[in-house]
Design a protein around this motif. Sequence first.
Motif, PDB file in Angstrom:
ATOM      1  N   PHE A 222      12.663   3.566  24.927  1.00 46.19           N
ATOM      2  CA  PHE A 222      12.868   4.963  25.312  1.00 46.19           C
ATOM      3  C   PHE A 222      12.036   5.356  26.531  1.00 46.19           C
ATOM      4  N   GLN A 223      11.139   4.480  26.963  1.00 49.33           N
ATOM      5  CA  GLN A 223      10.320   4.792  28.123  1.00 49.33           C
ATOM      6  C   GLN A 223      11.063   4.582  29.438  1.00 49.33           C
ATOM      7  N   ASP A 224      12.192   3.872  29.376  1.00 52.08           N
ATOM      8  CA  ASP A 224      13.008   3.733  30.578  1.00 52.08           C
ATOM      9  C   ASP A 224      13.655   5.079  30.899  1.00 52.08           C
ATOM     10  N   PRO A 225      13.585   5.537  32.147  1.00 56.62           N
ATOM     11  CA  PRO A 225      14.165   6.845  32.472  1.00 56.62           C
ATOM     12  C   PRO A 225      15.675   6.905  32.258  1.00 56.62           C
ATOM     13  N   ASP A 226      16.341   5.763  32.319  1.00 53.09           N
ATOM     14  CA  ASP A 226      17.796   5.729  32.119  1.00 53.09           C
ATOM     15  C   ASP A 226      18.175   5.010  30.828  1.00 53.09           C
ATOM     16  N   TRP A 227      17.319   5.142  29.797  1.00 50.73           N
ATOM     17  CA  TRP A 227      17.558   4.421  28.541  1.00 50.73           C
ATOM     18  C   TRP A 227      18.926   4.724  27.951  1.00 50.73           C
ATOM     19  N   ASP A 228      19.391   5.953  28.151  1.00 46.59           N
ATOM     20  CA  ASP A 228      20.633   6.339  27.475  1.00 46.59           C
ATOM     21  C   ASP A 228      21.890   5.764  28.127  1.00 46.59           C
ATOM     22  N   ASP A 229      21.730   5.031  29.236  1.00 49.81           N
ATOM     23  CA  ASP A 229      22.872   4.290  29.787  1.00 49.81           C
ATOM     24  C   ASP A 229      23.216   3.077  28.923  1.00 49.81           C
ATOM     25  N   THR A 230      22.242   2.585  28.156  1.00 53.68           N
ATOM     26  CA  THR A 230      22.408   1.338  27.410  1.00 53.68           C
ATOM     27  C   THR A 230      22.147   1.492  25.914  1.00 53.68           C
ATOM     28  N   LEU A 231      21.092   2.221  25.570  1.00 56.09           N
ATOM     29  CA  LEU A 231      20.596   2.250  24.188  1.00 56.09           C
ATOM     30  C   LEU A 231      21.277   3.323  23.350  1.00 56.09           C
ATOM     31  N   ILE A 232      21.637   2.939  22.126  1.00 54.69           N
ATOM     32  CA  ILE A 232      22.054   3.870  21.078  1.00 54.69           C
ATOM     33  C   ILE A 232      21.187   3.557  19.862  1.00 54.69           C
ATOM     34  N   GLN A 233      20.387   4.529  19.431  1.00 50.49           N
ATOM     35  CA  GLN A 233      19.549   4.304  18.252  1.00 50.49           C
ATOM     36  C   GLN A 233      20.143   5.040  17.061  1.00 50.49           C
ATOM     37  N   LEU A 234      20.094   4.388  15.898  1.00 51.47           N
ATOM     38  CA  LEU A 234      20.560   4.981  14.648  1.00 51.47           C
ATOM     39  C   LEU A 234      19.369   5.147  13.708  1.00 51.47           C
ATOM     40  N   TYR A 235      19.438   6.198  12.866  1.00 52.88           N
ATOM     41  CA  TYR A 235      18.338   6.470  11.941  1.00 52.88           C
ATOM     42  C   TYR A 235      18.894   7.119  10.680  1.00 52.88           C
ATOM     43  N   SER A 236      18.145   6.985   9.587  1.00 52.52           N
ATOM     44  CA  SER A 236      18.493   7.616   8.318  1.00 52.52           C
ATOM     45  C   SER A 236      17.287   8.357   7.767  1.00 52.52           C
ATOM     46  N   PHE A 237      17.512   9.564   7.259  1.00 51.38           N
ATOM     47  CA  PHE A 237      16.465  10.319   6.574  1.00 51.38           C
ATOM     48  C   PHE A 237      16.410   9.972   5.087  1.00 51.38           C
ATOM     49  N   SER A 238      17.368   9.188   4.625  1.00 49.28           N
ATOM     50  CA  SER A 238      17.519   8.929   3.192  1.00 49.28           C
ATOM     51  C   SER A 238      16.311   8.247   2.588  1.00 49.28           C
ATOM     52  N   LYS A 239      15.819   7.227   3.266  1.00 40.12           N
ATOM     53  CA  LYS A 239      14.729   6.433   2.711  1.00 40.12           C
ATOM     54  C   LYS A 239      13.397   7.175   2.821  1.00 40.12           C
ATOM     55  N   ALA A 240      13.181   7.830   3.954  1.00 40.21           N
ATOM     56  CA  ALA A 240      11.891   8.483   4.192  1.00 40.21           C
ATOM     57  C   ALA A 240      11.633   9.608   3.197  1.00 40.21           C
ATOM     58  N   TYR A 241      12.649  10.433   2.909  1.00 39.94           N
ATOM     59  CA  TYR A 241      12.444  11.633   2.099  1.00 39.94           C
ATOM     60  C   TYR A 241      13.232  11.605   0.795  1.00 39.94           C
ATOM     61  N   ARG A 242      13.756  10.433   0.428  1.00 35.36           N
ATOM     62  CA  ARG A 242      14.531  10.262  -0.815  1.00 35.36           C
ATOM     63  C   ARG A 242      15.733  11.202  -0.856  1.00 35.36           C
ATOM     64  N   GLN A 289       1.928  13.243   5.761  1.00 38.38           N
ATOM     65  CA  GLN A 289       0.901  12.583   4.950  1.00 38.38           C
ATOM     66  C   GLN A 289       1.529  11.929   3.715  1.00 38.38           C
ATOM     67  N   TRP A 290       2.442  12.636   3.075  1.00 41.68           N
ATOM     68  CA  TRP A 290       3.140  12.062   1.917  1.00 41.68           C
ATOM     69  C   TRP A 290       3.907  10.805   2.317  1.00 41.68           C
ATOM     70  N   LEU A 291       4.595  10.851   3.462  1.00 35.28           N
ATOM     71  CA  LEU A 291       5.364   9.701   3.925  1.00 35.28           C
ATOM     72  C   LEU A 291       4.448   8.522   4.234  1.00 35.28           C
ATOM     73  N   ALA A 292       3.260   8.806   4.751  1.00 30.52           N
ATOM     74  CA  ALA A 292       2.298   7.726   4.995  1.00 30.52           C
ATOM     75  C   ALA A 292       1.934   7.038   3.686  1.00 30.52           C
ATOM     76  N   GLY A 293       1.827   7.823   2.607  1.00 30.23           N
ATOM     77  CA  GLY A 293       1.560   7.238   1.303  1.00 30.23           C
ATOM     78  C   GLY A 293       2.718   6.400   0.808  1.00 30.23           C
ATOM     79  N   GLU A 294       3.943   6.852   1.052  1.00 25.38           N
ATOM     80  CA  GLU A 294       5.123   6.072   0.685  1.00 25.38           C
ATOM     81  C   GLU A 294       5.145   4.732   1.423  1.00 25.38           C
ATOM     82  N   ARG A 295       4.815   4.793   2.712  1.00 22.70           N
ATOM     83  CA  ARG A 295       4.764   3.562   3.505  1.00 22.70           C
ATOM     84  C   ARG A 295       3.714   2.616   2.955  1.00 22.70           C
TER      85      ARG A 295
END
Length: 394
Positions: A222-242, A289-295
Motif C-alpha cells: 500500500f506504500q506504492d502511490p499507484d498501488w490500486d492499479d494492481t492490488l486488490i485486498q480482501l478482508y473479513s470482520f468475521s474472525k476478528a469480532y466473531r 485490546q480485546w482483539l490483541a488478547g484473541e490474537r
Amino acid sequence: MTHPVNPAMHATFPPPVMEARRWLEGVEFTRNKPLINVSQAAPVEPPPDPLLKALAQTVLNTPEAHLYGPVLGLPALRSEVAQQWSAAYGGDITDKQVAITAGCNQAFAASIATLAGAGDEVIIPTPWYFNHKMWLDMQGINTIPLPTGTGMLPDPEFAASLITDHTRAIVLVTPNNPTGAEYPAGLLRAFYDLAKRHGVALIVDETYRDFDSREGAPHDLFQDPDWDDTLIQLYSFSKAYRLTGHRVGAVIASESRLAEVEKFLDTVAICPNQLGQHAALWGMQNLSQWLAGERAEILSRRGAILAGFGTLEKQGWTLLGCGAYFAYVEHPFPIPSDRLAQKLVRDAAVLLLPGTMFMPESDISGQHQLRIAFANIDSSGVSLLFDRLKTITG
C-alpha cells in the motif's frame, strides 16, 4: 423430468464443509469421547459482551440500521477501515477505495466479476481455498494451479511461466487457508511486481491478518502511490469480532474498480448487513485490546501445535504449515485422505478436512494431506486431538 442445469455450476464440487458434516450422520459420540471438530475455520463463541450490548443498542436506537443502506457500505465503516489500514500499512488509502461486502467470499466474487469472464484464467497457489475455486468454476473461468514448495510458499518465477494472454489475476491468501503459511513481505512484493509487469491484478486475501504471528505490517504494497492499479485486498470482520453470522467483509481497491463492484453488489445483496456493519465499526473503534488478547490466544494454540507435534512425527506425520487458524499436515497412511478423514470420524471422533478438498484431482499430493482448523480448541484440546490421531492405523 429433466431440469435445466448450468453446466459450469454442475461441474464444480459440493460445498466441502457441508459434505464433511454429512460424515457425522449415523455416528454416535459419547460423553467420554465427544467429537473434536476441527473442520471449519470459524469462531464458535458469540461476540464479546460489550459488542453484544452495542449491537442491542443499535437494534433499538438506530432505525436506519433496519433499512437498505449504501451499496458499497456504511460510510463511517469505510472511513474507519481506510484510516486504520493507512496507519497499519504505512500507505495512503481513502474511504472511496474501500467497499463493504456481505462477507469475504462475496468480496472475492465481486472482485473477480470486475476482472474475468468465461474462458479467462486466474492463477491460484495449491492447496487452494476451495470457495475460490468453486466460484471460478461456476463462472467458467479457468483456474490455473500454482504448486507450492518449501514452507507451502508459491514461487513467483514459476507463476510467471503460467501467465498467458488469458490471465486476469493472481490470487494469494496470507496467512493462508488451508496451510497457515504466512507469506513473507518480500514474496508478496515479488508477486506484486510480477502482476504489475504483466498488467494483471494481484488479489491478496488477508482474512486472517489479525492473527498473523509477526509484528508490524505484513507487507508494504500500500506504500506504492499507484498501488490500486494492481492490488486488490480482501478482508473479513468475521474472525476478528466473531461476526460470522452477520456477514461483513471488505474490498480495498481503486475507486474505478469499486464502481464496477457496486454493480455486482447491487444485483446480489443491494447492501451489506446493516447490523453487522455497525458491529464491525464498534469493534474497530473499541475492541483493539480485546482483539490483541484473541490474537495472543490463537498464537498460544499455534504454539501448542508446534510444541506437541513431535509425538505425531514419531509415527510418520509431517507438519507442512502452521499459522493463523490452521495446521496443514501430511499423514503416513496408504489410504487417501478423504477416506482417512471419514475413518477419523468413526474411529477417533475427530472431524477435519482432507487435502483432496484443496487440490486439483490431478494432484495426488492432496491424498496424503489433512487440514486441522485448531482455532476452537485450546492447548489441552490440541493434546487430546494428537492423542486420538496417534491411535489411528491405516
